[in-house]
Design a protein around this motif. Structure first.
Motif, PDB file in Angstrom:
ATOM      1  N   GLU A 279     -10.844  -4.776  12.224  1.00 54.69           N
ATOM      2  CA  GLU A 279      -8.648  -4.523  11.780  1.00 54.69           C
ATOM      3  C   GLU A 279      -7.892  -4.848  12.582  1.00 54.69           C
ATOM      4  OE1 GLU A 279      -6.179  -2.959  10.075  1.00 54.69           O
ATOM      5  OE2 GLU A 279      -8.216  -2.793   8.634  1.00 54.69           O
ATOM      6  N   HIS A 280      -8.195  -5.003  14.046  1.00 57.63           N
ATOM      7  CA  HIS A 280      -7.341  -5.178  15.097  1.00 57.63           C
ATOM      8  C   HIS A 280      -7.301  -6.917  14.760  1.00 57.63           C
ATOM      9  CE1 HIS A 280     -11.533  -6.222  16.909  1.00 57.63           C
ATOM     10  NE2 HIS A 280     -10.634  -7.069  17.297  1.00 57.63           N
ATOM     11  N   LEU A 281      -7.829  -7.891  14.061  1.00 63.20           N
ATOM     12  CA  LEU A 281      -7.857  -8.688  13.837  1.00 63.20           C
ATOM     13  C   LEU A 281      -7.106  -8.803  12.786  1.00 63.20           C
ATOM     14  CD1 LEU A 281     -11.086  -9.956  14.620  1.00 63.20           C
ATOM     15  CD2 LEU A 281      -9.090 -10.542  16.353  1.00 63.20           C
ATOM     16  N   SER A 282      -7.118  -8.659  11.506  1.00 64.83           N
ATOM     17  CA  SER A 282      -6.483  -8.811  10.925  1.00 64.83           C
ATOM     18  C   SER A 282      -4.339  -7.898  10.487  1.00 64.83           C
ATOM     19  CB  SER A 282      -7.201  -7.446   9.805  1.00 64.83           C
ATOM     20  OG  SER A 282      -6.093  -7.152   8.485  1.00 64.83           O
ATOM     21  N   ARG A 283      -3.786  -8.792  10.422  1.00 67.23           N
ATOM     22  CA  ARG A 283      -2.308  -8.247  10.376  1.00 67.23           C
ATOM     23  C   ARG A 283      -1.431  -8.258   9.053  1.00 67.23           C
ATOM     24  NH1 ARG A 283       3.112  -9.917  12.154  1.00 67.23           N
ATOM     25  NH2 ARG A 283       4.150  -8.028  13.897  1.00 67.23           N
ATOM     26  N   SER A 284      -0.396  -7.997   8.899  1.00 66.47           N
ATOM     27  CA  SER A 284       0.138  -7.943   8.086  1.00 66.47           C
ATOM     28  C   SER A 284       2.049  -7.238   8.184  1.00 66.47           C
ATOM     29  CB  SER A 284      -0.146  -6.845   6.813  1.00 66.47           C
ATOM     30  OG  SER A 284       0.465  -7.026   5.332  1.00 66.47           O
ATOM     31  N   ALA A 285       2.163  -8.823   7.209  1.00 65.64           N
ATOM     32  CA  ALA A 285       4.716  -8.276   7.578  1.00 65.64           C
ATOM     33  C   ALA A 285       4.452  -8.189   5.677  1.00 65.64           C
ATOM     34  CB  ALA A 285       5.132  -9.137   7.968  1.00 65.64           C
ATOM     35  N   THR A 286       5.001  -6.680   6.231  1.00 65.13           N
ATOM     36  CA  THR A 286       6.045  -6.800   4.794  1.00 65.13           C
ATOM     37  C   THR A 286       7.889  -6.607   4.789  1.00 65.13           C
ATOM     38  OG1 THR A 286       4.395  -5.626   4.072  1.00 65.13           O
ATOM     39  CG2 THR A 286       5.636  -4.685   2.765  1.00 65.13           C
TER      40      THR A 286
ATOM     41  N   GLN B  47      -6.141  -5.472   2.128  1.00 61.89           N
ATOM     42  CA  GLN B  47      -7.821  -5.051   1.648  1.00 61.89           C
ATOM     43  C   GLN B  47      -7.738  -7.196   2.192  1.00 61.89           C
ATOM     44  OE1 GLN B  47      -9.434  -2.962   3.738  1.00 61.89           O
ATOM     45  NE2 GLN B  47     -10.891  -3.164   2.509  1.00 61.89           N
ATOM     46  N   ALA B  48      -7.839  -7.210   0.726  1.00 65.71           N
ATOM     47  CA  ALA B  48      -7.827  -8.409   0.001  1.00 65.71           C
ATOM     48  C   ALA B  48      -7.239  -9.439   1.686  1.00 65.71           C
ATOM     49  CB  ALA B  48      -6.556  -9.286  -0.494  1.00 65.71           C
ATOM     50  N   HIS B  49      -6.315  -9.509   2.486  1.00 65.84           N
ATOM     51  CA  HIS B  49      -6.080 -10.111   3.535  1.00 65.84           C
ATOM     52  C   HIS B  49      -6.578 -10.132   4.814  1.00 65.84           C
ATOM     53  CE1 HIS B  49      -4.417 -12.242   6.749  1.00 65.84           C
ATOM     54  NE2 HIS B  49      -4.121 -11.227   7.476  1.00 65.84           N
ATOM     55  N   ARG B  50      -7.604  -9.094   4.867  1.00 69.20           N
ATOM     56  CA  ARG B  50      -8.474  -8.295   5.466  1.00 69.20           C
ATOM     57  C   ARG B  50     -10.030  -9.278   5.554  1.00 69.20           C
ATOM     58  NH1 ARG B  50     -11.067  -2.895   6.962  1.00 69.20           N
ATOM     59  NH2 ARG B  50     -12.582  -3.218   9.119  1.00 69.20           N
ATOM     60  N   ARG B  51     -10.393  -9.579   3.986  1.00 66.73           N
ATOM     61  CA  ARG B  51     -11.514 -10.420   3.474  1.00 66.73           C
ATOM     62  C   ARG B  51     -11.072 -11.775   4.177  1.00 66.73           C
ATOM     63  NH1 ARG B  51     -11.581  -6.404  -0.191  1.00 66.73           N
ATOM     64  NH2 ARG B  51     -10.652  -7.906  -2.177  1.00 66.73           N
TER      65      ARG B  51
ATOM     66  N   VAL C 180       3.187   2.037  -5.146  1.00 65.11           N
ATOM     67  CA  VAL C 180       3.658   1.030  -4.136  1.00 65.11           C
ATOM     68  C   VAL C 180       2.575   1.139  -2.679  1.00 65.11           C
ATOM     69  CG1 VAL C 180       4.802   1.102  -1.914  1.00 65.11           C
ATOM     70  CG2 VAL C 180       5.856   1.068  -4.401  1.00 65.11           C
ATOM     71  N   LEU C 181       1.830   2.264  -2.717  1.00 61.40           N
ATOM     72  CA  LEU C 181       1.260   2.628  -1.715  1.00 61.40           C
ATOM     73  C   LEU C 181      -0.412   2.171  -2.170  1.00 61.40           C
ATOM     74  CD1 LEU C 181       1.966   6.008  -0.523  1.00 61.40           C
ATOM     75  CD2 LEU C 181       2.448   3.960   0.476  1.00 61.40           C
ATOM     76  N   VAL C 182      -1.062   1.988  -3.131  1.00 59.94           N
ATOM     77  CA  VAL C 182      -1.706   1.411  -3.813  1.00 59.94           C
ATOM     78  C   VAL C 182      -2.272  -0.025  -3.055  1.00 59.94           C
ATOM     79  CG1 VAL C 182      -4.042   0.882  -5.459  1.00 59.94           C
ATOM     80  CG2 VAL C 182      -3.114   3.187  -4.716  1.00 59.94           C
ATOM     81  N   ASP C 183      -0.827  -0.941  -3.810  1.00 64.66           N
ATOM     82  CA  ASP C 183      -0.587  -2.332  -3.694  1.00 64.66           C
ATOM     83  C   ASP C 183      -0.678  -2.602  -2.552  1.00 64.66           C
ATOM     84  OD1 ASP C 183      -0.117  -4.749  -5.379  1.00 64.66           O
ATOM     85  OD2 ASP C 183       1.579  -4.625  -3.648  1.00 64.66           O
TER      86      ASP C 183
END
Length: 196
Positions: A2-9, A190-194, A181-184
């Motif tokens: 998880e620590h390798l995955s980062r998202s900006a929103t 999850q998609a980014h992490r994969r 919104v929260l599910v999306d």
């Protein structure tokens, strides 16, 4: 991993007068608070920016959310909001997305430093807003739109926006907005992490 995955929103929150008039504002504000709480607790390395928009757009801090209210003005300036959102995401790493919550089509834009407003929307406002969508798309920013109204103007605009950008659009009610919104957001992570 998880620590390798980062998202900006960046959450773009419609603060125009139509939001409280149609009983949409409180639900949208609750979603903003919930999204901030989710990211802070589960994904503390993630970036969350918040842009409120009515006739003009402005950056909001998460600490302002409990007190934030709608603006007593007409005008839905998505163009200016996309400009600010793109700026906030410009220096962020990882997957980048904009979540827009609105109940109206774009009816305002900034030209030569001045706000122009017209309802129903004029072609210049649509064109200038779509030009910002194009810039977001070019920069690899996905735009997901959560629509609290099914007006033909808004549907047509969002269809054109989706043709440019690989984001998604959802017609929602104030009651279902939060779940969507929260599910999306979680699906996006999850998609980014994969992929990473």
């Amino acid at each position: 991993m998880e620590h390798l995955s980062r998202s900006a929103t960046v959450l773009m929150l419609d603060l125009s007068l139509s939001m409280p008039m149609r009983d949409n504002f409180l639900a949208a504000k609750k979603v903003a608070v919930a999204l901030h709480a989710l990211i802070s607790s589960q994904f503390p390395r993630d970036f969350l920016g918040i842009v409120g928009f009515s006739e003009v757009a402005r950056e909001l801090r998460a600490t302002q959310l409990p007190e934030v209210s709608w603006d007593f003005v007409y005008g839905t300036n998505m163009q200016h909001a996309f400009v600010l959102a793109r700026r906030l995401l410009a220096h962020e790493s990882g997957s980048r997305q904009i979540i827009m919550i609105t109940d109206g089509e774009p009816t305002a834009h900034i030209t030569d430093g001045q706000v122009f407003f017209h309802y129903p929307p004029v072609q210049e406002t649509i064109d200038k807003t779509l030009a910002e969508v194009h810039r977001c798309t070019r920069d690899g920013i996905r735009i997901n739109t959560f629509m609290l109204d099914e007006s033909p103007y808004l549907q047509d605009f969002v269809r054109r926006m989706m043709a440019m950008n690989r984001g998604r659009a959802f017609f929602v009610s104030p009651e279902t907005l939060g779940d969507y919104v929260l599910v999306d957001f979680l699906e996006h992570r999850q998609a980014h992490r994969r992929a990473s």
